[in-house]
Design a protein around this motif. Structure first.
Motif, PDB file in Angstrom:
ATOM      1  N   ALA A  52     -44.635 -63.242 -15.512  1.00 12.90           N
ATOM      2  CA  ALA A  52     -45.051 -61.942 -16.044  1.00 12.90           C
ATOM      3  C   ALA A  52     -43.858 -61.014 -16.240  1.00 12.90           C
ATOM      4  O   ALA A  52     -43.789 -60.285 -17.235  1.00 12.90           O
ATOM      5  CB  ALA A  52     -46.073 -61.300 -15.113  1.00 12.90           C
ATOM      6  N   VAL A  53     -42.907 -61.029 -15.326  1.00 13.04           N
ATOM      7  CA  VAL A  53     -41.704 -60.196 -15.459  1.00 13.04           C
ATOM      8  C   VAL A  53     -40.874 -60.683 -16.640  1.00 13.04           C
ATOM      9  O   VAL A  53     -40.367 -59.887 -17.427  1.00 13.04           O
ATOM     10  CB  VAL A  53     -40.873 -60.215 -14.157  1.00 13.04           C
ATOM     11  CG1 VAL A  53     -39.504 -59.584 -14.366  1.00 13.04           C
ATOM     12  CG2 VAL A  53     -41.623 -59.502 -13.033  1.00 13.04           C
ATOM     13  N   VAL A  54     -40.775 -61.988 -16.791  1.00 14.23           N
ATOM     14  CA  VAL A  54     -39.940 -62.565 -17.848  1.00 14.23           C
ATOM     15  C   VAL A  54     -40.518 -62.297 -19.234  1.00 14.23           C
ATOM     16  O   VAL A  54     -39.799 -61.899 -20.145  1.00 14.23           O
ATOM     17  CB  VAL A  54     -39.747 -64.084 -17.620  1.00 14.23           C
ATOM     18  CG1 VAL A  54     -39.049 -64.731 -18.800  1.00 14.23           C
ATOM     19  CG2 VAL A  54     -38.970 -64.336 -16.339  1.00 14.23           C
ATOM     20  N   ILE A  55     -41.845 -62.476 -19.410  1.00 11.16           N
ATOM     21  CA  ILE A  55     -42.405 -62.356 -20.761  1.00 11.16           C
ATOM     22  C   ILE A  55     -43.062 -61.011 -21.039  1.00 11.16           C
ATOM     23  O   ILE A  55     -43.336 -60.682 -22.182  1.00 11.16           O
ATOM     24  CB  ILE A  55     -43.393 -63.498 -21.072  1.00 11.16           C
ATOM     25  CG1 ILE A  55     -44.645 -63.425 -20.190  1.00 11.16           C
ATOM     26  CG2 ILE A  55     -42.719 -64.851 -20.948  1.00 11.16           C
ATOM     27  CD1 ILE A  55     -45.720 -64.452 -20.534  1.00 11.16           C
ATOM     28  N   GLY A  56     -43.379 -60.240 -19.995  1.00 11.44           N
ATOM     29  CA  GLY A  56     -43.952 -58.913 -20.192  1.00 11.44           C
ATOM     30  C   GLY A  56     -45.468 -58.875 -20.084  1.00 11.44           C
ATOM     31  O   GLY A  56     -46.145 -59.902 -19.991  1.00 11.44           O
ATOM     32  N   LYS A  57     -45.995 -57.656 -20.111  1.00 11.51           N
ATOM     33  CA  LYS A  57     -47.418 -57.411 -19.865  1.00 11.51           C
ATOM     34  C   LYS A  57     -48.320 -58.029 -20.939  1.00 11.51           C
ATOM     35  O   LYS A  57     -49.279 -58.731 -20.626  1.00 11.51           O
ATOM     36  CB  LYS A  57     -47.674 -55.908 -19.758  1.00 11.51           C
ATOM     37  CG  LYS A  57     -49.106 -55.544 -19.447  1.00 11.51           C
ATOM     38  CD  LYS A  57     -49.280 -54.031 -19.329  1.00 11.51           C
ATOM     39  CE  LYS A  57     -50.726 -53.640 -19.148  1.00 11.51           C
ATOM     40  NZ  LYS A  57     -50.907 -52.185 -19.094  1.00 11.51           N
ATOM     41  N   ILE A  96     -45.987 -56.443 -12.151  1.00 10.80           N
ATOM     42  CA  ILE A  96     -44.798 -56.580 -12.998  1.00 10.80           C
ATOM     43  C   ILE A  96     -43.709 -55.586 -12.608  1.00 10.80           C
ATOM     44  O   ILE A  96     -42.556 -55.972 -12.398  1.00 10.80           O
ATOM     45  CB  ILE A  96     -45.147 -56.433 -14.501  1.00 10.80           C
ATOM     46  CG1 ILE A  96     -45.878 -57.680 -14.987  1.00 10.80           C
ATOM     47  CG2 ILE A  96     -43.895 -56.192 -15.339  1.00 10.80           C
ATOM     48  CD1 ILE A  96     -46.353 -57.604 -16.418  1.00 10.80           C
ATOM     49  N   GLU A  97     -44.049 -54.337 -12.498  1.00 11.61           N
ATOM     50  CA  GLU A  97     -43.021 -53.320 -12.230  1.00 11.61           C
ATOM     51  C   GLU A  97     -42.416 -53.470 -10.836  1.00 11.61           C
ATOM     52  O   GLU A  97     -41.208 -53.391 -10.672  1.00 11.61           O
ATOM     53  CB  GLU A  97     -43.576 -51.914 -12.437  1.00 11.61           C
ATOM     54  CG  GLU A  97     -43.907 -51.599 -13.891  1.00 11.61           C
ATOM     55  CD  GLU A  97     -42.756 -51.891 -14.847  1.00 11.61           C
ATOM     56  OE1 GLU A  97     -41.592 -51.546 -14.532  1.00 11.61           O
ATOM     57  OE2 GLU A  97     -43.012 -52.480 -15.911  1.00 11.61           O
ATOM     58  N   THR A  98     -43.265 -53.677  -9.828  1.00 11.75           N
ATOM     59  CA  THR A  98     -42.727 -53.810  -8.467  1.00 11.75           C
ATOM     60  C   THR A  98     -41.931 -55.103  -8.316  1.00 11.75           C
ATOM     61  O   THR A  98     -40.923 -55.127  -7.608  1.00 11.75           O
ATOM     62  CB  THR A  98     -43.846 -53.747  -7.404  1.00 11.75           C
ATOM     63  OG1 THR A  98     -44.820 -54.753  -7.693  1.00 11.75           O
ATOM     64  CG2 THR A  98     -44.501 -52.379  -7.387  1.00 11.75           C
ATOM     65  N   ASP A  99     -42.357 -56.172  -8.985  1.00 13.77           N
ATOM     66  CA  ASP A  99     -41.590 -57.427  -8.939  1.00 13.77           C
ATOM     67  C   ASP A  99     -40.250 -57.277  -9.637  1.00 13.77           C
ATOM     68  O   ASP A  99     -39.232 -57.804  -9.179  1.00 13.77           O
ATOM     69  CB  ASP A  99     -42.391 -58.572  -9.574  1.00 13.77           C
ATOM     70  CG  ASP A  99     -43.508 -59.078  -8.684  1.00 13.77           C
ATOM     71  OD1 ASP A  99     -43.554 -58.685  -7.497  1.00 13.77           O
ATOM     72  OD2 ASP A  99     -44.348 -59.857  -9.183  1.00 13.77           O
ATOM     73  N   ARG A 100     -40.238 -56.554 -10.745  1.00 12.09           N
ATOM     74  CA  ARG A 100     -38.984 -56.331 -11.469  1.00 12.09           C
ATOM     75  C   ARG A 100     -37.996 -55.573 -10.584  1.00 12.09           C
ATOM     76  O   ARG A 100     -36.825 -55.958 -10.477  1.00 12.09           O
ATOM     77  CB  ARG A 100     -39.246 -55.572 -12.769  1.00 12.09           C
ATOM     78  CG  ARG A 100     -37.992 -55.394 -13.615  1.00 12.09           C
ATOM     79  CD  ARG A 100     -38.278 -54.741 -14.959  1.00 12.09           C
ATOM     80  NE  ARG A 100     -38.989 -55.701 -15.811  1.00 12.09           N
ATOM     81  CZ  ARG A 100     -40.143 -55.444 -16.421  1.00 12.09           C
ATOM     82  NH1 ARG A 100     -40.718 -54.272 -16.293  1.00 12.09           N
ATOM     83  NH2 ARG A 100     -40.713 -56.339 -17.179  1.00 12.09           N
ATOM     84  N   THR A 145     -48.496 -61.822 -20.897  1.00 13.57           N
ATOM     85  CA  THR A 145     -49.137 -62.276 -19.660  1.00 13.57           C
ATOM     86  C   THR A 145     -50.647 -62.077 -19.753  1.00 13.57           C
ATOM     87  O   THR A 145     -51.426 -62.928 -19.295  1.00 13.57           O
ATOM     88  CB  THR A 145     -48.571 -61.521 -18.439  1.00 13.57           C
ATOM     89  OG1 THR A 145     -47.153 -61.722 -18.410  1.00 13.57           O
ATOM     90  CG2 THR A 145     -49.164 -62.033 -17.143  1.00 13.57           C
ATOM     91  N   GLN A 146     -51.082 -60.991 -20.367  1.00 11.19           N
ATOM     92  CA  GLN A 146     -52.513 -60.786 -20.580  1.00 11.19           C
ATOM     93  C   GLN A 146     -53.069 -61.844 -21.533  1.00 11.19           C
ATOM     94  O   GLN A 146     -54.175 -62.345 -21.343  1.00 11.19           O
ATOM     95  CB  GLN A 146     -52.762 -59.379 -21.118  1.00 11.19           C
ATOM     96  CG  GLN A 146     -52.475 -58.304 -20.085  1.00 11.19           C
ATOM     97  CD  GLN A 146     -52.382 -56.927 -20.695  1.00 11.19           C
ATOM     98  OE1 GLN A 146     -51.782 -56.732 -21.749  1.00 11.19           O
ATOM     99  NE2 GLN A 146     -52.989 -55.949 -20.018  1.00 11.19           N
ATOM    100  N   ALA A 147     -52.295 -62.212 -22.536  1.00 11.59           N
ATOM    101  CA  ALA A 147     -52.718 -63.268 -23.462  1.00 11.59           C
ATOM    102  C   ALA A 147     -52.791 -64.613 -22.741  1.00 11.59           C
ATOM    103  O   ALA A 147     -53.703 -65.418 -22.995  1.00 11.59           O
ATOM    104  CB  ALA A 147     -51.760 -63.350 -24.646  1.00 11.59           C
ATOM    105  N   GLU A 148     -51.846 -64.858 -21.839  1.00  9.49           N
ATOM    106  CA  GLU A 148     -51.879 -66.093 -21.052  1.00  9.49           C
ATOM    107  C   GLU A 148     -53.174 -66.164 -20.235  1.00  9.49           C
ATOM    108  O   GLU A 148     -53.802 -67.210 -20.141  1.00  9.49           O
ATOM    109  CB  GLU A 148     -50.672 -66.183 -20.124  1.00  9.49           C
ATOM    110  CG  GLU A 148     -50.681 -67.448 -19.271  1.00  9.49           C
ATOM    111  CD  GLU A 148     -49.692 -67.438 -18.129  1.00  9.49           C
ATOM    112  OE1 GLU A 148     -49.465 -68.519 -17.565  1.00  9.49           O
ATOM    113  OE2 GLU A 148     -49.166 -66.366 -17.766  1.00  9.49           O
ATOM    114  N   TYR A 149     -53.577 -65.043 -19.647  1.00 12.31           N
ATOM    115  CA  TYR A 149     -54.813 -64.993 -18.874  1.00 12.31           C
ATOM    116  C   TYR A 149     -56.003 -65.394 -19.753  1.00 12.31           C
ATOM    117  O   TYR A 149     -56.848 -66.206 -19.350  1.00 12.31           O
ATOM    118  CB  TYR A 149     -55.018 -63.593 -18.288  1.00 12.31           C
ATOM    119  CG  TYR A 149     -56.271 -63.445 -17.473  1.00 12.31           C
ATOM    120  CD1 TYR A 149     -56.358 -63.988 -16.197  1.00 12.31           C
ATOM    121  CD2 TYR A 149     -57.372 -62.762 -17.973  1.00 12.31           C
ATOM    122  CE1 TYR A 149     -57.518 -63.857 -15.439  1.00 12.31           C
ATOM    123  CE2 TYR A 149     -58.527 -62.629 -17.221  1.00 12.31           C
ATOM    124  CZ  TYR A 149     -58.593 -63.171 -15.955  1.00 12.31           C
ATOM    125  OH  TYR A 149     -59.734 -63.039 -15.212  1.00 12.31           O
ATOM    126  N   ALA A 150     -56.057 -64.851 -20.948  1.00 10.90           N
ATOM    127  CA  ALA A 150     -57.147 -65.180 -21.874  1.00 10.90           C
ATOM    128  C   ALA A 150     -57.133 -66.671 -22.215  1.00 10.90           C
ATOM    129  O   ALA A 150     -58.194 -67.318 -22.260  1.00 10.90           O
ATOM    130  CB  ALA A 150     -57.040 -64.337 -23.140  1.00 10.90           C
TER     131      ALA A 150
END
Length: 185
Positions: free
Chosen positions: A118-123, A106-110, A126-131
């Motif tokens: 992940a950059v658009v919606i945040g950490k 996320i940080e390096t892509d930003r 994105t972790q919830a999406e993974y679940a």
């Protein structure tokens, strides 16, 4: 530029392997029309316009569907609505792998100006999406078992065998939820 060239070369390499593995009769040539679309989708995933929209993961989900359903059609000359479920699992799990990569970066892509989901919606989201991706992938065997029981489709309880990997998924989910440094992923 190198990544884009690699994407195109890998797509056409896969095409060559597919043609040599099974020369398609006249009725199957229409499947070849999907190859440029898949190569283009891979190029978009490699940082093209789809990445600017934050949705390259949709392309990966489509790859699961196209790969499994295309292979089914190639070998049987038919498609089954039930085949969408295992095809979706392939796409869901491939998208989950991309998701881990994206949450890590996320940080390096930003900083690089990439607009991954992940950059658009945040950490956290994105972790919830993974679940959710894992939950849907592990829910599919239950759907297949129910379809097998109700409709007499082949497979029976064997379609539940992927659930044996569920204990392996739990630590992965915990790692993605609890990481504090990118190298932990």
């Amino acid at each position: 530029a190198v990544g884009l060239l690699a994407a195109f070369l890998s797509g056409y390499y896969a095409l060559a392997l597919g043609l040599t593995a099974r020369w398609t009769p006249a009725g199957r040539w229409r499947l070849l029309a999907l190859v440029p679309a898949c190569v283009q989708a891979r190029a978009l995933d490699a940082g093209g316009p789809a990445a600017l929209l934050g949705r390259p993961d949709l392309w990966l989900l489509a790859f699961g569907l196209l790969g499994v359903l295309g292979t089914l059609y190639l070998h049987t000359q038919s498609l089954s609505g039930l085949a969408i479920l295992p095809a979706a699992v392939c796409g869901l799990l491939a998208t989950a792998v991309l998701n881990v990569n994206n949450v890590r970066d996320i940080e390096t892509d930003r900083v690089a100006g990439k607009r991954t989901l992940a950059v658009v919606i945040g950490k956290g989201p994105t972790q919830a999406e993974y679940a959710l991706l894992l939950a849907f992938a592990y829910a599919v065997p239950f759907g297949l078992a129910a379809a097998s029981a109700v409709g007499g489709h082949p497979g029976g309880l064997a379609v539940l065998l992927p659930l044996l990997t569920l204990p392996l998924a739990r630590p992965l989910l915990a790692t993605v939820r609890g990481f504090s440094a990118p190298r932990q992923l």
